[in-house]
Write a protein that holds these residues in place. Sequence first.
Motif, PDB file in Angstrom:
ATOM      1  N   ASP A 169      48.313  74.514  -8.125  1.00  0.00           N
ATOM      2  CA  ASP A 169      47.839  73.720  -9.261  1.00  0.00           C
ATOM      3  C   ASP A 169      46.800  74.538 -10.016  1.00  0.00           C
ATOM      4  N   HIS A 171      44.766  73.703 -12.314  1.00  0.00           N
ATOM      5  CA  HIS A 171      43.507  73.031 -12.636  1.00  0.00           C
ATOM      6  C   HIS A 171      42.696  72.726 -11.392  1.00  0.00           C
ATOM      7  N   ASN A 172      43.190  73.073 -10.220  1.00  0.00           N
ATOM      8  CA  ASN A 172      42.472  72.787  -8.969  1.00  0.00           C
ATOM      9  C   ASN A 172      42.062  71.334  -8.866  1.00  0.00           C
ATOM     10  N   THR A 184      51.136  72.163 -11.971  1.00  0.00           N
ATOM     11  CA  THR A 184      51.852  73.332 -12.497  1.00  0.00           C
ATOM     12  C   THR A 184      50.994  74.560 -12.274  1.00  0.00           C
ATOM     13  N   ASN A 187      51.601  77.299 -17.684  1.00  0.00           N
ATOM     14  CA  ASN A 187      52.055  76.411 -18.742  1.00  0.00           C
ATOM     15  C   ASN A 187      53.387  76.861 -19.313  1.00  0.00           C
ATOM     16  N   ARG A 210      49.789  84.444 -19.049  1.00  0.00           N
ATOM     17  CA  ARG A 210      48.634  84.468 -18.170  1.00  0.00           C
ATOM     18  C   ARG A 210      49.028  85.005 -16.815  1.00  0.00           C
ATOM     19  N   THR A 222      41.677  80.915  -7.984  1.00  0.00           N
ATOM     20  CA  THR A 222      40.362  81.554  -7.900  1.00  0.00           C
ATOM     21  C   THR A 222      39.717  81.720  -9.267  1.00  0.00           C
ATOM     22  N   LEU A 223      40.412  81.326 -10.339  1.00  0.00           N
ATOM     23  CA  LEU A 223      39.875  81.357 -11.697  1.00  0.00           C
ATOM     24  C   LEU A 223      39.518  82.760 -12.168  1.00  0.00           C
ATOM     25  N   VAL A 224      40.109  83.783 -11.601  1.00  0.00           N
ATOM     26  CA  VAL A 224      39.907  85.116 -12.159  1.00  0.00           C
ATOM     27  C   VAL A 224      40.754  85.193 -13.417  1.00  0.00           C
ATOM     28  N   ASN A 225      40.139  85.637 -14.509  1.00  0.00           N
ATOM     29  CA  ASN A 225      40.807  85.574 -15.804  1.00  0.00           C
ATOM     30  C   ASN A 225      41.123  86.983 -16.265  1.00  0.00           C
ATOM     31  N   GLY A 227      42.789  87.630 -19.039  1.00  0.00           N
ATOM     32  CA  GLY A 227      43.057  87.691 -20.467  1.00  0.00           C
ATOM     33  C   GLY A 227      44.543  87.490 -20.726  1.00  0.00           C
ATOM     34  N   LYS A 228      44.973  87.948 -21.877  1.00  0.00           N
ATOM     35  CA  LYS A 228      46.364  87.696 -22.259  1.00  0.00           C
ATOM     36  C   LYS A 228      47.246  88.776 -21.657  1.00  0.00           C
ATOM     37  N   TYR A 264      40.361  91.537  -8.217  1.00  0.00           N
ATOM     38  CA  TYR A 264      39.407  90.468  -7.925  1.00  0.00           C
ATOM     39  C   TYR A 264      38.406  90.233  -9.028  1.00  0.00           C
ATOM     40  N   SER A 265      38.302  91.128 -10.005  1.00  0.00           N
ATOM     41  CA  SER A 265      37.334  90.872 -11.077  1.00  0.00           C
ATOM     42  C   SER A 265      38.008  90.641 -12.409  1.00  0.00           C
TER      43      SER A 265
END
Lengths: 338, 254
Positions: A169, A171-172, A184, A187, A210, A222-225, A227-228, A264-265
């Motif tokens: 998920d 959105h955690n 999901t 998206n 993503r 883990t919300l590591v982002n 970018g595109k 991880y970053s």
Amino acid sequence: MLSGGSDGVMVLYDLENSSRQPYYTCKAVCSIGRSHPDVHKYSVETVQWYPHDTGMFTSSSFDKTLKVWDTNTLQIADVFNFEETVYSHHMSPVATKHCLVAVGTRGPKVQLCDLKSGSCSHILQGHRQEILAVSWSPRYEYILATASADSKAKLWDVRRASGCLITLDQHNGKKSQAVESANTAHNGKVNGLCFTSDGLHLLTVGTDNRMRLWNSSNGENTLVNYGKVCNDSRKGLKFTVSCGCSSEFVFVPYGSTIAVYTVYSGEQITMLKGHYKSVDCCVFQSNFQELYSGSRDCNILAWIPSLHESVPDDEETSTRAQLNPAFEDAWSSSDEEG
Amino acid sequence: MNRKRHRLVPEAFGQKRRREGGDVEADPLRGESGSARAAVAELVRLFPRVLFEDALPPIALRSQVYSLVPDRTVADRQLKALQERGEIRIIQLGFDLDAQGIIFTEDYRTRVLKVCDGRPYAGAVQKFLASVLPACSDLSFQQDQMTQTFGFRDPEITQLVNAGVLTVRDAGSWWLAVPGAGRFIKYFVKGRQAVLGMVRKAKYRELLLSELLGRRAPAAARLGLAYHVHDLIGAQLVDCVSTTSGTLLRLPET
């Protein structure tokens, strides 16, 4: 290295750089060409060596088959037929108690084929659309991750009869939800899956551009982002994680380049430019620390780590042999060496 | 010859200095490296309250926070911490699953109460704001959570959907929503396309940030140029290239 092409041909390459030149071409050792009686009829989607030795390899293709080959004779040992086109298959690299190959097809069921008995009787139900990628965990031999076009990625324990362990998920949300149908991972379609080399984290890419990093034990984002991460592939995208680097990198095909991020970053290190058309797949060789990528321009490129380049000396016109210092011999035949 | 040189050189520098004076306001757009909380507070100030006659709480977008806090992972984690502490709510804006709105919880509560004052569903909304909002900081709510944990009946849930506080996500699950946000979303989508169009029509499809902010806002961009530019940068709809004359916004090649 084993490679499969969109014309059904499979080629084996020898990756050793025996010419000691900085730019070299790997020779093809043998190939299964169009004249072979058992060659795949349509595009070969996934190829994999037998995890324990190179005596055998498996290949799956859009002609709805999974074929098992003997490397030394280049003959088919077994064929599994399915009702739908096969997008991806994977065999567990750490399995000792089972010889299951997980197969993802255009149907919503994940099939598990047993190489020992030659039957595919085990089915995992839960997805609602085509399965674009499957991957076994490199840590536990019974844990399987699957990614599907219905925006969901699921983790399964194949010994369990009742269904998947976790649906990822993004959105955690609270885990107390009894109905996981709304969870999901992306998206859009989930195109690719890759476990990190220790099996503790899972990376997924989706057509929502993503890439997400998940904790594979509890399914938490883990919300590591990153970018595109552009992704227009309608099939699975094969990307890879480095193994043995001090901070692991993930190499993702990004249009006609390959983007390199730290896992991880989330920081983007560089984009590797070299192909002329879109890159479809890349794979990392941990022994030589080299990356190989295949693209629609019919080329496979080898990316080697660039070591410290010595300043060209104008006076000497020497063609110095380029050899990775990690492979240089420290051995001397002199008797005086202690 | 010496006289000519002395006159030309100071003039050239003088022109640059005059331009720099106008630039100072624009480049701090990229220079913020504070926390996510400071970024949200600043973005909330950019929101045009007058346009909506104070009926909507000030909404910032997640992509705007990325343009102010350069490290996305840090921004995501800080926003998640703020969400868990209950200081902000994250709202799924309907037009793009990727775009999420951020609202301070206090603003949300006061505005929703004001909008629902005197309507038949006021009771259900007040119960929702008092019991569900503080307890559950997620973006969405499930059927069993609402009926069993919080004791809402089906007619009450229908009233919440009619009030605009909940939007249907799937069978048995709902997104949190802002009543009356439809107008905001309409202006936002049109404004985003308009500002992106300004960059697209420029020669070579690139514009200096300072020049873009100095231009007159097109009629479609009612939320303000700065608001939209933050969103475009953060959503990576334009590439930011740093040049000697400031930041350049360029459309990506694909």
